[in-house]
Design a protein around this motif. Structure first.
Motif, PDB file in Angstrom:
ATOM      1  N   LYS A  36       6.181 -18.304  -4.300  1.00  0.00           N
ATOM      2  CA  LYS A  36       5.837 -17.658  -5.583  1.00  0.00           C
ATOM      3  C   LYS A  36       5.304 -16.237  -5.391  1.00  0.00           C
ATOM      4  N   THR A  37       6.017 -15.479  -4.572  1.00  0.00           N
ATOM      5  CA  THR A  37       5.658 -14.092  -4.338  1.00  0.00           C
ATOM      6  C   THR A  37       6.737 -13.190  -4.901  1.00  0.00           C
ATOM      7  N   ARG A  38       6.393 -11.962  -5.157  1.00  0.00           N
ATOM      8  CA  ARG A  38       7.358 -10.970  -5.637  1.00  0.00           C
ATOM      9  C   ARG A  38       8.092 -10.368  -4.445  1.00  0.00           C
ATOM     10  N   PRO A  39       9.312  -9.866  -4.659  1.00  0.00           N
ATOM     11  CA  PRO A  39       9.940  -9.070  -3.596  1.00  0.00           C
ATOM     12  C   PRO A  39       9.028  -7.885  -3.262  1.00  0.00           C
ATOM     13  N   HIS A  40       8.837  -7.643  -1.982  1.00  0.00           N
ATOM     14  CA  HIS A  40       7.873  -6.631  -1.545  1.00  0.00           C
ATOM     15  C   HIS A  40       8.111  -6.254  -0.092  1.00  0.00           C
ATOM     16  N   LEU A  41       7.443  -5.202   0.339  1.00  0.00           N
ATOM     17  CA  LEU A  41       7.290  -4.891   1.761  1.00  0.00           C
ATOM     18  C   LEU A  41       5.836  -5.153   2.093  1.00  0.00           C
ATOM     19  N   THR A  42       5.580  -5.895   3.139  1.00  0.00           N
ATOM     20  CA  THR A  42       4.203  -6.083   3.590  1.00  0.00           C
ATOM     21  C   THR A  42       3.817  -4.868   4.424  1.00  0.00           C
ATOM     22  N   LEU A  43       2.744  -4.217   4.028  1.00  0.00           N
ATOM     23  CA  LEU A  43       2.267  -3.014   4.707  1.00  0.00           C
ATOM     24  C   LEU A  43       1.242  -3.325   5.787  1.00  0.00           C
ATOM     25  N   ALA A  44       0.457  -4.386   5.570  1.00  0.00           N
ATOM     26  CA  ALA A  44      -0.620  -4.724   6.495  1.00  0.00           C
ATOM     27  C   ALA A  44      -1.018  -6.178   6.274  1.00  0.00           C
ATOM     28  N   CYS A  45      -1.483  -6.815   7.339  1.00  0.00           N
ATOM     29  CA  CYS A  45      -2.046  -8.162   7.253  1.00  0.00           C
ATOM     30  C   CYS A  45      -3.406  -8.145   7.937  1.00  0.00           C
ATOM     31  N   PHE A  46      -4.325  -8.909   7.373  1.00  0.00           N
ATOM     32  CA  PHE A  46      -5.690  -8.951   7.883  1.00  0.00           C
ATOM     33  C   PHE A  46      -6.149 -10.385   8.021  1.00  0.00           C
ATOM     34  N   ASN A  47      -6.978 -10.632   9.013  1.00  0.00           N
ATOM     35  CA  ASN A  47      -7.537 -11.970   9.199  1.00  0.00           C
ATOM     36  C   ASN A  47      -8.584 -12.292   8.154  1.00  0.00           C
ATOM     37  N   CYS A  78       1.355  -3.309  11.946  1.00  0.00           N
ATOM     38  CA  CYS A  78       0.507  -2.167  12.286  1.00  0.00           C
ATOM     39  C   CYS A  78       1.367  -0.921  12.511  1.00  0.00           C
ATOM     40  N   PRO A  79       0.778   0.268  12.314  1.00  0.00           N
ATOM     41  CA  PRO A  79       1.540   1.496  12.581  1.00  0.00           C
ATOM     42  C   PRO A  79       2.115   1.478  13.995  1.00  0.00           C
ATOM     43  N   ASN A  80       3.265   2.065  14.145  1.00  0.00           N
ATOM     44  CA  ASN A  80       4.009   2.185  15.404  1.00  0.00           C
ATOM     45  C   ASN A  80       4.681   0.890  15.850  1.00  0.00           C
ATOM     46  N   SER A  81       4.474  -0.204  15.117  1.00  0.00           N
ATOM     47  CA  SER A  81       5.224  -1.426  15.455  1.00  0.00           C
ATOM     48  C   SER A  81       5.633  -2.171  14.180  1.00  0.00           C
ATOM     49  N   TRP A  82       5.542  -1.510  13.047  1.00  0.00           N
ATOM     50  CA  TRP A  82       5.867  -2.083  11.748  1.00  0.00           C
ATOM     51  C   TRP A  82       7.355  -2.369  11.641  1.00  0.00           C
ATOM     52  N   VAL A  83       7.677  -3.554  11.192  1.00  0.00           N
ATOM     53  CA  VAL A  83       9.072  -3.931  10.938  1.00  0.00           C
ATOM     54  C   VAL A  83       9.199  -4.147   9.426  1.00  0.00           C
ATOM     55  N   VAL A 117      15.791   1.791   3.851  1.00  0.00           N
ATOM     56  CA  VAL A 117      16.038   2.935   4.720  1.00  0.00           C
ATOM     57  C   VAL A 117      14.700   3.654   4.843  1.00  0.00           C
ATOM     58  N   MET A 118      14.196   3.732   6.050  1.00  0.00           N
ATOM     59  CA  MET A 118      12.865   4.289   6.274  1.00  0.00           C
ATOM     60  C   MET A 118      12.922   5.810   6.385  1.00  0.00           C
ATOM     61  N   ASN A 119      11.808   6.421   5.987  1.00  0.00           N
ATOM     62  CA  ASN A 119      11.680   7.868   6.105  1.00  0.00           C
ATOM     63  C   ASN A 119      10.232   8.189   6.467  1.00  0.00           C
ATOM     64  N   ASP A 120       9.979   9.452   6.761  1.00  0.00           N
ATOM     65  CA  ASP A 120       8.644   9.866   7.191  1.00  0.00           C
ATOM     66  C   ASP A 120       7.567   9.531   6.163  1.00  0.00           C
ATOM     67  N   SER A 121       7.879   9.698   4.870  1.00  0.00           N
ATOM     68  CA  SER A 121       6.850   9.459   3.857  1.00  0.00           C
ATOM     69  C   SER A 121       6.435   7.992   3.818  1.00  0.00           C
ATOM     70  N   MET A 122       7.359   7.086   4.058  1.00  0.00           N
ATOM     71  CA  MET A 122       7.001   5.662   4.067  1.00  0.00           C
ATOM     72  C   MET A 122       6.138   5.325   5.276  1.00  0.00           C
ATOM     73  N   TYR A 123       6.512   5.855   6.430  1.00  0.00           N
ATOM     74  CA  TYR A 123       5.691   5.612   7.616  1.00  0.00           C
ATOM     75  C   TYR A 123       4.303   6.225   7.448  1.00  0.00           C
ATOM     76  N   GLN A 124       4.246   7.431   6.879  1.00  0.00           N
ATOM     77  CA  GLN A 124       2.962   8.096   6.652  1.00  0.00           C
ATOM     78  C   GLN A 124       2.117   7.289   5.664  1.00  0.00           C
ATOM     79  N   PHE A 125       2.729   6.785   4.616  1.00  0.00           N
ATOM     80  CA  PHE A 125       2.049   5.963   3.616  1.00  0.00           C
ATOM     81  C   PHE A 125       1.391   4.755   4.294  1.00  0.00           C
ATOM     82  N   GLN A 126       2.151   4.077   5.151  1.00  0.00           N
ATOM     83  CA  GLN A 126       1.626   2.886   5.828  1.00  0.00           C
ATOM     84  C   GLN A 126       0.514   3.253   6.809  1.00  0.00           C
TER      85      GLN A 126
END
Length: 179
Positions: free
Chosen positions: A37-48, A118-123, A90-99
């Protein structure tokens, strides 16, 4: 408890992605993604764990300083180990910078064990089908269905949200990016 920050699409783009996920369920291949029951999305970060009040305030501040971004979904991908089928932006600099900026804003929260977000290993990916709990053949049938029906999608990323990773996903807070 585990939490995620998700990036959401405009309504039309979200509906197109949801329709692909629904087709997998309608064909009686797999319903697991819809059961979350989730919306289509990109996960930007996960936290414990997070302080929800503090996280919401930081998200409000973050959203005020960021504008909606173009979202171009150009391909389909798969994680074979978890038998997850997803749409790939399709990824671009602004998306990576946003994350990267989001992670800096929320650096007080524990990301240990969530290295793929996490940055530099985000899929970055938008899940369409979760077939790990289904017969292996379902993964191939669902992949074939999505590959045949997928068309490139142009839209926008318009909001971010905090969710609790539970079954089903618990929506805690969503805020529009500053137009």
């Amino acid at each position: 408890m585990k939490y995620a920050i998700e990036l959401y699409y405009d309504k039309e783009t979200e509906q197109k992605l949801f329709n692909l996920a629904k087709r997998v369920a309608d064909e009686k291949l797999s319903t697991k993604f819809l059961e979350w029951k989730t919306r289509p999305h990109l996960t930007l970060a996960c936290f414990n764990d997070v302080n929800e009040v503090k996280c919401i305030q930081q998200l409000k501040n973050f959203a005020q300083t960021h504008k909606p971004m173009p979202a171009y979904i150009g391909s389909i991908g798969m994680f074979n180990d978890t038998r997850t089928i997803f749409a790939s932006p399709v990824m671009n600099d602004s998306m990576y910078q946003f994350q990267r900026e989001l992670h800096k804003c929320l650096q007080d929260f524990d990301t240990t064990g969530w290295e793929w977000y996490c940055p530099n290993s985000w899929v970055p990916h938008c899940t369409l089908a979760l077939t790990k709990e289904d017969d292996e053949e379902v993964f191939y049938k669902a992949s074939d269905l999505i590959l045949h029906e997928f068309r490139k999608i142009s839209g926008k990323f318009v909001s971010v949200g905090l969710v609790k990773i539970s079954f089903p996903v618990e929506k805690i807070y969503t805020i529009e990016l500053n137009s």
